[in-house]
Design a protein around this motif. Structure first.
Motif, PDB file in Angstrom:
ATOM      1  N   LEU A  49      16.187  -1.917  -1.891  1.00  0.00           N
ATOM      2  CA  LEU A  49      15.419  -1.253  -0.836  1.00  0.00           C
ATOM      3  C   LEU A  49      15.791  -1.747   0.555  1.00  0.00           C
ATOM      4  CD1 LEU A  49      12.543   0.210  -0.006  1.00  0.00           C
ATOM      5  CD2 LEU A  49      11.747  -2.143  -0.048  1.00  0.00           C
ATOM      6  N   ASP A  50      15.994  -0.796   1.477  1.00  0.00           N
ATOM      7  CA  ASP A  50      16.012  -1.093   2.910  1.00  0.00           C
ATOM      8  C   ASP A  50      14.889  -0.279   3.513  1.00  0.00           C
ATOM      9  OD1 ASP A  50      18.193  -2.761   2.820  1.00  0.00           O
ATOM     10  OD2 ASP A  50      19.604  -1.083   2.987  1.00  0.00           O
ATOM     11  N   MET A  51      14.068  -0.927   4.267  1.00  0.00           N
ATOM     12  CA  MET A  51      12.902  -0.223   4.750  1.00  0.00           C
ATOM     13  C   MET A  51      12.472  -0.755   6.100  1.00  0.00           C
ATOM     14  SD  MET A  51       9.311  -0.025   2.767  1.00  0.00           S
ATOM     15  CE  MET A  51       8.113   1.204   3.144  1.00  0.00           C
ATOM     16  N   LYS A  52      12.175   0.168   7.010  1.00  0.00           N
ATOM     17  CA  LYS A  52      11.643  -0.264   8.306  1.00  0.00           C
ATOM     18  C   LYS A  52      10.184  -0.701   8.129  1.00  0.00           C
ATOM     19  CE  LYS A  52      14.517   1.755  11.761  1.00  0.00           C
ATOM     20  NZ  LYS A  52      14.633   2.534  12.992  1.00  0.00           N
TER      21      LYS A  52
ATOM     22  N   ALA B  60       0.830  -1.216   0.000  1.00  0.00           N
ATOM     23  CA  ALA B  60       0.000   0.000   0.000  1.00  0.00           C
ATOM     24  C   ALA B  60       0.862   1.263   0.000  1.00  0.00           C
ATOM     25  CB  ALA B  60      -0.937  -0.008   1.206  1.00  0.00           C
ATOM     26  N   ILE B  61       2.031   1.176   0.635  1.00  0.00           N
ATOM     27  CA  ILE B  61       2.948   2.330   0.632  1.00  0.00           C
ATOM     28  C   ILE B  61       3.416   2.602  -0.797  1.00  0.00           C
ATOM     29  CG2 ILE B  61       5.236   3.146   1.362  1.00  0.00           C
ATOM     30  CD1 ILE B  61       4.762   1.433   3.951  1.00  0.00           C
ATOM     31  N   PHE B  62       3.782   1.516  -1.503  1.00  0.00           N
ATOM     32  CA  PHE B  62       4.265   1.706  -2.864  1.00  0.00           C
ATOM     33  C   PHE B  62       3.170   2.152  -3.821  1.00  0.00           C
ATOM     34  CE2 PHE B  62       7.906  -0.577  -1.238  1.00  0.00           C
ATOM     35  CZ  PHE B  62       8.919   0.203  -1.767  1.00  0.00           C
ATOM     36  N   LEU B  63       1.951   1.817  -3.500  1.00  0.00           N
ATOM     37  CA  LEU B  63       0.828   2.267  -4.330  1.00  0.00           C
ATOM     38  C   LEU B  63       0.395   3.678  -3.928  1.00  0.00           C
ATOM     39  CD1 LEU B  63      -1.247  -1.047  -4.420  1.00  0.00           C
ATOM     40  CD2 LEU B  63       0.041  -0.008  -6.316  1.00  0.00           C
ATOM     41  N   ASP B  64       1.114   4.240  -2.931  1.00  0.00           N
ATOM     42  CA  ASP B  64       0.854   5.608  -2.487  1.00  0.00           C
ATOM     43  C   ASP B  64      -0.545   5.769  -1.894  1.00  0.00           C
ATOM     44  OD1 ASP B  64       1.981   8.066  -2.069  1.00  0.00           O
ATOM     45  OD2 ASP B  64       1.074   8.957  -3.858  1.00  0.00           O
ATOM     46  N   ARG B  65      -1.015   4.722  -1.256  1.00  0.00           N
ATOM     47  CA  ARG B  65      -2.358   4.773  -0.680  1.00  0.00           C
ATOM     48  C   ARG B  65      -2.347   5.079   0.815  1.00  0.00           C
ATOM     49  NH1 ARG B  65      -4.759  -0.293  -4.018  1.00  0.00           N
ATOM     50  NH2 ARG B  65      -4.937   0.814  -5.988  1.00  0.00           N
ATOM     51  N   VAL B  66      -1.174   4.941   1.432  1.00  0.00           N
ATOM     52  CA  VAL B  66      -1.104   5.157   2.881  1.00  0.00           C
ATOM     53  C   VAL B  66       0.124   5.983   3.245  1.00  0.00           C
ATOM     54  CG1 VAL B  66      -2.294   2.995   3.453  1.00  0.00           C
ATOM     55  CG2 VAL B  66       0.198   3.013   3.253  1.00  0.00           C
ATOM     56  N   ASP B  67       0.037   6.645   4.391  1.00  0.00           N
ATOM     57  CA  ASP B  67       1.184   7.316   4.992  1.00  0.00           C
ATOM     58  C   ASP B  67       1.688   6.454   6.145  1.00  0.00           C
ATOM     59  OD1 ASP B  67       1.286   9.711   3.474  1.00  0.00           O
ATOM     60  OD2 ASP B  67      -0.469  10.450   4.560  1.00  0.00           O
TER      61      ASP B  67
ATOM     62  N   ALA C  70      -1.696   5.173   7.877  1.00  0.00           N
ATOM     63  CA  ALA C  70      -2.981   5.869   7.752  1.00  0.00           C
ATOM     64  C   ALA C  70      -3.360   5.958   6.280  1.00  0.00           C
ATOM     65  CB  ALA C  70      -2.904   7.266   8.353  1.00  0.00           C
ATOM     66  N   LEU C  71      -4.600   5.638   5.986  1.00  0.00           N
ATOM     67  CA  LEU C  71      -5.092   5.745   4.611  1.00  0.00           C
ATOM     68  C   LEU C  71      -5.044   7.202   4.168  1.00  0.00           C
ATOM     69  CD1 LEU C  71      -8.286   3.480   4.758  1.00  0.00           C
ATOM     70  CD2 LEU C  71      -5.970   2.838   4.092  1.00  0.00           C
ATOM     71  N   LYS C  72      -4.679   7.434   2.903  1.00  0.00           N
ATOM     72  CA  LYS C  72      -4.664   8.814   2.401  1.00  0.00           C
ATOM     73  C   LYS C  72      -6.072   9.286   2.078  1.00  0.00           C
ATOM     74  CE  LYS C  72       0.016   9.170   0.812  1.00  0.00           C
ATOM     75  NZ  LYS C  72       0.932   9.668  -0.202  1.00  0.00           N
TER      76      LYS C  72
END
Ligand SMILES: [Zn+2]
Length: 202
Positions: A76-79, A55-62, A85-87
């Protein structure tokens, strides 16, 4: 009535060190609506971390908070997100579905005649043989002994009293009840978004 139990459950907040979700497979993300309230309190809205990252990569959430754990890939390294939160705000339907779970939730998982929380069943307030329907307004949570005792009678005929007249609850009302049932496990980063303290004051 539930205060002691609530306090006990709320006390089970765990620090990151003793976090049982350190297993990568089970680092769930708490999902908030765009207004930063949980999509659902009970069951608590949680997504597997894989879904959250998608969902982060689809830019749907913060991303609001993260676990200490990271995922690694060549690019990619990612926590791992612990709170997202939904946008776009998802408007809940005003009236929730008429399901067994939701009836129990409306009645706070307690018998509407005696308050017992065990052996719960559903009682037709006006019995079916008297034309009682299976609707929000005619179904109440009852423990098995109360259900037996009442039998095929109305509460009045049986000399029994309902704590509350069954109603069709709104989504908001069910959410309020859901707040009373915190899950056994809460990651520390979830606390700020769940407002258990408000409920505990009541
Ligand atoms: Zn009962």
């Amino acid at each position: 009535m539930f205060k002691a139990e609530l306090l006990e459950r709320a006390a089970r907040f765990r620090s990151t060190e003793e976090d049982p979700t350190r297993n990568l497979q089970s680092c769930p993300s708490l999902v908030l609506n765009a207004d930063y309230t949980p999509l659902s309190y009970y069951p608590l809205s949680l997504w597997p971390w894989q879904t959250a990252i998608k969902a982060i990569f689809l830019d749907r959430v913060d991303v609001i908070a993260t676990y200490d754990r990271e995922v690694h890939s060549p690019s990619l390294d990612m926590k791992i997100p612990s709170v997202i939160a939904l946008k776009q705000y998802v408007k809940p339907s005003e009236f929730p579905a008429f399901t067994r779970f939701n009836v129990f939730l409306r009645d706070r998982f307690s018998c509407q005649f005696c308050g017992d929380m065990h052996n719960l069943t559903f009682d037709h307030v006006v019995p079916r043989r008297l034309g009682g329907k299976t609707t929000w307004e005619n179904i109440a949570t009852a423990c098995a002994p109360c259900n037996m005792k009442k039998g095929g009678r109305t509460p009045k005929q049986a000399g029994m009293h309902l704590y509350a007249e069954p109603i069709r609850p709104t989504h908001w009302q069910l959410q309020q009840h859901g707040k009373m049932f915190p899950p056994n496990y809460l990651h520390e980063t979830w606390r700020d978004w769940l407002y258990w303290d408000i409920e505990l004051e009541e």
